[in-house]
Design a protein around this motif. Structure first.
Motif, short mmCIF file in Angstrom:
data_model
loop_
_atom_site.label_atom_id
_atom_site.label_comp_id
_atom_site.label_asym_id
_atom_site.label_seq_id
_atom_site.Cartn_x
_atom_site.Cartn_y
_atom_site.Cartn_z
N ALA A 26 56.81 128.41 94.66
CA ALA A 26 56.65 129.48 95.65
C ALA A 26 58.00 129.80 96.28
O ALA A 26 58.96 129.06 96.11
CB ALA A 26 55.67 129.04 96.73
N THR A 77 60.19 130.00 99.46
CA THR A 77 60.31 129.57 100.85
C THR A 77 61.57 130.20 101.41
O THR A 77 62.64 130.06 100.83
CB THR A 77 60.41 128.04 100.94
OG1 THR A 77 59.25 127.47 100.33
CG2 THR A 77 60.51 127.59 102.39
N GLY A 137 58.84 135.95 101.47
CA GLY A 137 58.43 134.56 101.59
C GLY A 137 56.95 134.31 101.41
O GLY A 137 56.11 135.04 101.95
N ASP A 138 56.60 133.28 100.62
CA ASP A 138 55.25 132.75 100.67
C ASP A 138 55.13 131.90 101.93
O ASP A 138 54.09 131.83 102.55
CB ASP A 138 54.96 131.89 99.43
CG ASP A 138 55.02 132.72 98.16
OD1 ASP A 138 54.35 133.76 98.11
OD2 ASP A 138 55.76 132.34 97.24
N THR A 139 56.26 131.24 102.24
CA THR A 139 56.37 130.48 103.48
C THR A 139 57.69 130.88 104.12
O THR A 139 58.68 131.06 103.42
CB THR A 139 56.41 128.97 103.19
OG1 THR A 139 55.32 128.64 102.34
CG2 THR A 139 56.33 128.17 104.46
N ALA A 196 55.65 128.83 108.58
CA ALA A 196 54.31 129.35 108.36
C ALA A 196 54.36 130.47 107.33
O ALA A 196 55.43 130.95 106.97
CB ALA A 196 53.74 129.89 109.67
N GLY A 197 53.19 130.86 106.88
CA GLY A 197 53.11 132.04 106.02
C GLY A 197 53.47 133.26 106.84
O GLY A 197 53.33 133.24 108.07
N PRO A 198 53.95 134.33 106.22
CA PRO A 198 54.43 135.49 106.97
C PRO A 198 53.36 136.12 107.86
O PRO A 198 53.66 136.52 108.99
CB PRO A 198 54.91 136.46 105.89
CG PRO A 198 54.39 135.95 104.61
CD PRO A 198 54.15 134.50 104.77
N THR A 222 50.74 134.68 109.27
CA THR A 222 50.53 133.79 110.41
C THR A 222 51.70 133.90 111.39
O THR A 222 51.52 133.95 112.61
CB THR A 222 50.43 132.33 109.93
OG1 THR A 222 49.52 132.28 108.85
CG2 THR A 222 49.98 131.42 111.05
N ARG A 257 51.97 143.11 110.19
CA ARG A 257 51.06 142.13 109.61
C ARG A 257 50.08 142.79 108.64
O ARG A 257 49.58 142.16 107.71
CB ARG A 257 50.29 141.42 110.71
CG ARG A 257 49.54 140.21 110.21
CD ARG A 257 48.78 139.56 111.33
NE ARG A 257 47.67 140.39 111.76
CZ ARG A 257 46.40 140.10 111.49
NH1 ARG A 257 46.10 139.02 110.82
NH2 ARG A 257 45.43 140.88 111.92
N PHE A 287 49.97 142.38 104.88
CA PHE A 287 49.45 141.20 104.18
C PHE A 287 47.95 141.25 104.00
O PHE A 287 47.33 140.31 103.54
CB PHE A 287 49.87 139.93 104.92
CG PHE A 287 51.35 139.81 105.00
CD1 PHE A 287 52.06 139.37 103.88
CD2 PHE A 287 52.05 140.19 106.13
CE1 PHE A 287 53.43 139.30 103.93
CE2 PHE A 287 53.42 140.13 106.16
CZ PHE A 287 54.12 139.68 105.07
#
Lengths: 364, 224
Positions: free
Chosen positions: A29, A31, A203-205, A219-221, A223, A245, A248
């Motif tokens: 993933a 990051t 980012g996935d994270t 965190a995930g984007p 969140t 947001r 997503f």
């Protein structure tokens, strides 16, 4: 998986670049390390391939402490993309891409064949292979940089602000290209940037670091945008978090109605505009299969009647979504109310979800 | 007294290759050797010294200062110093000229290595080059244009400076000047000047050509 365990980097003059960092970088993933300058994001990245050694703590790569691996050997197994590409000016593009295969002792023919494959993979004309870096544009050079990093097919890719030196349009296309590549390759990518929009897009994270090298939030984007851990993260994320947001949330679930008769279409079923007394009015479209709720909302705002036109891949009208339909989905994805975990953030951490967002929007 | 022409072509014809040590062709050959040896020695010494100056930064300033002091000494003084050691030999000319070449070449090597862009050096590290290979395969090749620029200056000035050696009888084409002055005879002087200029232009041209062949990648790059 890459793991940081209580990693600290202190320079001789006493400056602490990274302070007691612990985190896990998931395999396969992207990051993103993001933060203002001086937050230690590049230092953290470079400690992974030992261009910088940590003062204390340890970093493991698939369970092995990187300090136990010979630096050059370690680095040949980790792709690296640097700001401004850092291509070798005296080597042709094909040989730049083949750098690591050469270092690994591949024969020239095999290394070059591999380089040609990669040029194609990153979307470059193979005719560029014989050129020198100075003959390429900044965006092309950066693609070569990505190809070079991938040449020996390393499982891990480190990217140090790779797209920050190119203009916004090229940057956006390089970002899309990276996401496309990643959907095929599934590498473990650590990406450093100071641009929060880039972080949220790629980012996935996302790991937000603050000055002094401390992890503020990971965190995930989505969140991150709805539940920033504290004021620093909230400020760093900037405005329009609520709108951003929506990128997503898939538009797939938007309730579609049949196209009304005042939507003019061409013979192929593609939209032409809304019929009004003054002729055809503008319209906005979204593809529910691939687009986000943000695009759907945008499409609705572009039409005088507040109705977004849903189209399929070929651009044919599949239906329409009014603002009420979009609002239903917005309500469904409203941020969680008064999460118990976020106590610290000066009042706004609690409160009703939309209310917190609103007060946040006002300039401080 | 009859008017002396600027150039007596018959003198040139008679003295071009008369087999003796004062033949123009022999002097030319001497000149070439004495001009190029210092540059060659200078390069051989400047490369490791320049590398050392990059590796240990504190070395650079004293080294350059020393070389500049040497450079500022009139060549004649240097010649007379070495005269007492090496006598009336070629070495008395070649050794001081080597110092002059060094004064140009050491900064050229240091600047050349400093001209390697940081992202290039860092990406070489990140790709997994070990230090020696990185130096030989990346840093030195990228430094070549700057080093060659210094080499051009050193070569041309060396070609012109050799003639001072004529004062101790080791000046290559410079000997023609002494000969001409002593006899109030212009032809050797003109021949000497023309040949030295031609030699300098030729050597410079060769180096430019070498640069083109060695660094096809550097053309039009400097502004980027």
């Amino acid at each position: 998986m890459i793991t940081f365990e209580d990693v600290t980097k202190r320079y001789r003059d006493g400056t602490v670049a990274v302070d007691d960092l612990s985190m896990e970088v998931p395999t396969g993933a992207i990051t993103v390390f993001v933060g203002p300058s001086g937050c230690g994001k590049t230092t953290s990245l470079r400690m992974i391939n030992r261009m910088i050694d940590a003062t204390s703590g340890r970093i493991t790569l698939d369970g092995q402490d990187v300090r136990e691996i010979d630096p050059a050997t370690l680095r040949r197994g980790i792709g690296y993309v640097i700001q401004q590409a850092g291509l070798f000016p005296h080597r042709k593009i094909v040989d730049n891409v083949a750098t690591v295969p050469y270092l690994l002792g591949w024969n020239k023919k095999k290394a070059r064949a591999r380089a040609m494959e990669l040029l194609e993979l990153v979307g470059l004309d193979p005719g560029l292979a014989r050129r020198y870096p100075f003959q390429l544009s900044g965006g092309q050079q950066q693609r070569v940089g990505v190809a070079r990093a991938l040449a020996a097919d390393p499982p891990v890719l480190l990217m140090d602000e790779p797209f920050s030196a190119v203009d916004p349009i090229v940057r956006a296309s390089l970002q899309d290209e990276l996401l496309r590549l990643q959907s095929e390759l599934r590498k473990t990518i650590v990406f450093v940037t100071h641009d929060i929009d880039e972080a949220v897009k790629l980012g996935d994270t996302v790991a937000v670091l603050r000055v002094g090298g401390r992890l503020a939030q990971m965190a995930g984007p989505a969140t991150l945008l709805t539940e920033p851990a504290d004021d620093f993260v909230r400020e760093f994320l900037g405005r329009d978090r609520g709108i951003r947001r929506l990128s997503f949330i898939s538009a797939k679930e938007v309730r579609l109605s049949p196209a009304p008769s005042d939507l003019e279409t061409d013979e192929n079923g593609g939209p032409l505009g809304w019929r009004t007394a003054d002729g055809l009015a503008a319209y906005g479209t979204f593809n529910p299969e691939t687009d986000s709720l943000r695009v759907a909302l945008d499409a609705a705002l572009l039409s005088p009647n507040g109705t977004a036109v849903a189209v399929d891949e070929e651009g044919r009208v599949r239906g329409v979504a009014g603002r009420d339909a979009i609002d239903e989905l917005l309500a469904e994805y409203a941020p969680p109310a008064a999460g118990p975990a976020r106590g610290g953030a000066s009042g706004s951490g609690g409160g009703s979800s939309s209310g917190a967002g609103d007060s946040e929007g006002a300039p401080a | 007294m009859t008017e002396e022409p600027l150039v007596r072509w018959d003198w040139i014809a008679r003295n071009w290759a008369n087999g003796g040590p004062t033949a123009i062709s022999a002097l030319l050959e001497n000149h070439v050797v004495m001009a190029f040896l210092p540059v060659l020695f200078g390069l051989v010494v400047a490369l490791p010294l320049g590398l050392a100056c990059v590796r240990w930064r504190w070395l650079y300033q004293p080294t350059v200062a020393l070389m500049n002091v040497t450079y500022s000494l009139p060549s004649l003084v240097l010649f007379s110093i070495f005269l007492s050691i090496t006598g009336l030999t070629r070495s008395t000319v070649v050794i001081p000229l080597t110092f002059f070449a060094l004064a140009v070449l050491i900064p050229a090597v240091v600047d050349g290595l400093a001209s390697v862009p940081d992202p290039v050096r860092q990406s070489a590290v990140a790709m997994g080059f070990r230090p020696v290979r990185r130096l030989l395969r990346v840093e030195l090749p990228v430094a070549v244009p700057v080093v060659l620029a210094g080499l051009r200056v050193a070569t041309v000035s060396s070609i012109s400076l050799v003639s001072v050696g004529a004062l101790i009888g080791q000046g290559g084409l410079g000997n023609l000047f002494i000969d001409g002055w002593q006899r109030q005879f212009y032809t050797p002087i003109v021949v000497g000047i023309v040949l030295i200029v031609v030699l300098a232009v030729l050597a410079d041209g060769l180096l430019v050509l070498a640069q083109r062949l060695l660094t096809p990648w550097s053309r039009a790059r400097r502004t980027a």
